[in-house]
Motif scaffolding. Structure first.
Motif, PDB file in Angstrom:
ATOM      1  N   UNK A   1      -1.959   2.817  -9.477  1.00  0.00           N
ATOM      2  CA  UNK A   1      -0.862   1.905  -9.124  1.00  0.00           C
ATOM      3  C   UNK A   1       0.485   2.627  -9.124  1.00  0.00           C
ATOM      4  N   UNK A   2       0.669   3.425 -10.193  1.00  0.00           N
ATOM      5  CA  UNK A   2       1.960   4.107 -10.283  1.00  0.00           C
ATOM      6  C   UNK A   2       2.125   5.129  -9.158  1.00  0.00           C
ATOM      7  N   UNK A   3       1.019   5.872  -8.896  1.00  0.00           N
ATOM      8  CA  UNK A   3       1.111   6.867  -7.833  1.00  0.00           C
ATOM      9  C   UNK A   3       1.317   6.178  -6.487  1.00  0.00           C
ATOM     10  N   UNK A   4       0.675   5.013  -6.331  1.00  0.00           N
ATOM     11  CA  UNK A   4       0.849   4.257  -5.087  1.00  0.00           C
ATOM     12  C   UNK A   4       2.319   3.878  -4.903  1.00  0.00           C
ATOM     13  N   UNK A   6       4.867   5.319  -6.310  1.00  0.00           N
ATOM     14  CA  UNK A   6       5.683   6.512  -6.098  1.00  0.00           C
ATOM     15  C   UNK A   6       5.602   6.970  -4.647  1.00  0.00           C
ATOM     16  N   UNK A   7       4.404   6.871  -4.074  1.00  0.00           N
ATOM     17  CA  UNK A   7       4.225   7.335  -2.701  1.00  0.00           C
ATOM     18  C   UNK A   7       4.931   6.432  -1.703  1.00  0.00           C
ATOM     19  N   UNK A   8       4.843   5.123  -1.960  1.00  0.00           N
ATOM     20  CA  UNK A   8       5.250   4.192  -0.905  1.00  0.00           C
ATOM     21  C   UNK A   8       6.452   3.341  -1.257  1.00  0.00           C
ATOM     22  N   UNK A 163       0.237  -3.146   6.397  1.00  0.00           N
ATOM     23  CA  UNK A 163       0.282  -2.485   7.709  1.00  0.00           C
ATOM     24  C   UNK A 163       1.191  -1.264   7.661  1.00  0.00           C
ATOM     25  N   UNK A 164       2.370  -1.448   7.042  1.00  0.00           N
ATOM     26  CA  UNK A 164       3.337  -0.349   6.998  1.00  0.00           C
ATOM     27  C   UNK A 164       2.762   0.845   6.242  1.00  0.00           C
ATOM     28  N   UNK A 165       2.100   0.565   5.097  1.00  0.00           N
ATOM     29  CA  UNK A 165       1.545   1.671   4.306  1.00  0.00           C
ATOM     30  C   UNK A 165       0.462   2.405   5.097  1.00  0.00           C
ATOM     31  N   UNK A 166      -0.425   1.639   5.735  1.00  0.00           N
ATOM     32  CA  UNK A 166      -1.510   2.280   6.481  1.00  0.00           C
ATOM     33  C   UNK A 166      -0.959   3.106   7.637  1.00  0.00           C
TER      34      UNK A 166
END
Lengths: 358, 156
Positions: A1-4, A6-8, A163-166
């Motif tokens: 979750x945290x890495x997600x 941080x990435x997005x 959608x934006x993340x993908x």
């Protein structure tokens, strides 16, 4: 979750702000905070422009893109939050005009004109309906209330975030472009000193750590078969051979650009089944017809001076027409039938049956 | 190098699609729901044209033309339907049609009253001046006109 996160977070921040804005702006009878909602919506647009798109603000194309995309999203937000249906229809006209601008930016002048004509007609008709039906009794339940504004905007913005993340994950070429720009700078270096300024001095590095940050980052983007190209770069840097380095940099840039254009292109097995060649064999590489342009999975060959050929010129109206009437002839006929059926259906539905009974 | 990338157009298309979906779910006015559906189609069209440009292939543009056709058909049928629904209920509120819901669904009841709108001042009326004109008699128009003209001339 945290890495997600941080990435997005750059993507999720505008989405969250947009959610707050739209939720507050959706019409409701009780207390509402329209100013706060408008502020959140505006902040969402600015954040999206600043964090997500990150274009150089000086090139005309990016200025136009910012303008059209901003107007389209602003109009879309306004359309779904306006209480007055006439204002909503006007905002929709704004969305259509802005998307037409985006079409023009992407080399689709015929669609630009066709969309304006078709939608302008549709909008005028809608306007007539709105004025005829909605304005007789003033604002009503339908305009002053929303159905489940919280859940609806939550669903919409969860979809938008996903959608934006993908899309960002699969089609983002910004990082690769940045690295390729750095390689290009190295390729333009004339002396060993310039190279040392850009990449560092191999002699000063401790033994065993003669690896370049640039190379590790770049090779993450390259497929296994082409990683060798990037690693060669490190080799040339270790020897401080400027001529060799320049030559290898150019190879890396070529390969990188091909890779960049190949992002998001499906493998031949996933594209259309393939057309039969004259000898009866199926070939997925074969375009539909010469008018349709390059097939999606064709190899991208840079010209001799290292430039990627222009993929779709803006002068493609005639080609589009020929493509429609060669490759998509059956579909065109079907569309005509569909239009006819829709016309008949509309007349049948809207006809006054009560008068016939009298 | 192209300054605007494929990703950005795809993002705009996705955002338009999601906004249209929110409008379709949340709004209750039939016409605004219809416009929201059209906006979702616009998002898809932006996506297709972006891919068309990116791949140097006219397939996306051709498909967008078909979307345009379908949108036109949808507009024709949807507006005819809206007109018919309006005739039945005298309102564009889609919640008036909630007897069509599934049998185990709770009906939506609007609890909060709408804010009262300030009553409009009645427009000023002038007191009628002069004699009230008498209703026309049942004499045929041509004959009556000749008759009155004759009377007037005789008075003079």
């Amino acid at each position: 979750m945290q890495t997600f996160l941080q990435l997005y977070w750059t993507l999720l921040l505008p989405v969250a702000l947009g959610f707050v804005g739209v939720y507050l702006l959706l019409p409701r009878p009780g207390r509402s905070l329209p100013l706060l909602g408008a502020l959140a919506g505006g902040a969402a647009l600015l954040a999206a422009g600043f964090f997500v798109v990150r274009l150089p603000a000086s090139i005309p194309e990016s200025i136009l893109f910012y303008a059209f995309a901003g107007v389209a999203l602003l109009g879309g937000g306004m359309m779904i939050t306006q209480k007055n249906p006439v204002h909503a229809a006007l905002s929709f006209a704004l969305v259509v005009l802005a998307t037409c601008g985006l079409f023009l930016l992407q080399g689709a002048p015929f669609l630009f004109a066709a969309t304006i004509i078709v939608y302008a007609g549709a909008i005028v008709v809608t306007f007539l309906f709105v004025i005829m039906l909605a304005q007789q009794a003033g604002l009503s339940d339908a305009d002053q209330r929303s159905r489940e504004p919280f859940l609806a905007s939550l669903a919409g913005f969860v979809l938008m975030g996903a959608l934006l993340c993908v899309l960002h994950k699969n089609f983002n070429t910004g990082e690769l472009d940045r690295l390729l720009d750095e390689v290009e700078k190295v390729a333009q270096a004339k002396t060993a000193q310039e190279v040392k300024n850009l990449l560092g001095d191999p002699d000063l590095m401790p033994f065993g750590e003669k690896s370049l940050n640039l190379v590790t980052q770049l090779s993450a983007h390259f497929p296994e078969t082409e990683k060798r190209l990037v690693e060669n770069l490190e080799d040339a840097w270790g020897k401080m051979d400027v001529a060799l380095l320049t030559e290898r940099c150019k190879k890396v840039i070529d390969a990188g650009r091909r890779l960049r254009l190949a992002t998001g292109i499906l493998t031949p097995g996933q594209t259309r089944a393939g057309r039969e060649r004259e000898d009866g064999k199926k070939d997925a590489q074969l375009p539909l017809s010469p008018y349709s342009g390059v097939p999606a999975n064709a190899k991208i060959i840079p010209t001799d001076d290292g430039k990627i050929p222009e993929r779709l010129a803006a002068r493609n109206v005639a080609a589009l027409g020929r493509s429609l009437f060669t490759d998509h002839l059956v579909a065109v006929e079907l569309a005509g039938v569909l239009l006819l059926v829709a016309t008949i259906g509309a007349i049948a539905i809207a006809g006054r049956r009560a008068e016939g009974l009298r | 190098m192209t300054p605007v990338y494929l990703e950005h157009y795809l993002l705009v298309g996705a955002a338009l699609f999601a906004l249209g979906m929110i409008g379709f779910l949340a709004r209750r006015n039939l016409i605004i729901m219809f416009l929201s559906a059209e906006m979702m189609l616009q998002g898809v069209a932006v996506n297709l044209v972006a891919f068309s440009r990116y791949r140097g292939n006219l397939g996306g543009q051709a498909l967008t033309l078909f979307i345009l056709t379908v949108a036109a058909c949808e507009a024709a049928v949807a507006l005819a339907l809206i007109l018919m629904l309006y005739r039945r209920r005298k309102s564009l509120d889609v919640s008036l049609w909630q007897e069509l819901r599934e049998p185990d669904q709770e009906p939506i009841v609007d609890e909060e009253p709408l804010p009262k709108r300030p009553e409009e001042e009645p427009s000023p009326r002038l007191t009628p001046a002069g004699r009230t004109p008498s209703p026309p008699t049942a004499v045929p128009q041509g004959a009556r006109g000749d008759h009155t003209q004759e009377q007037e001339t005789s008075h003079v």
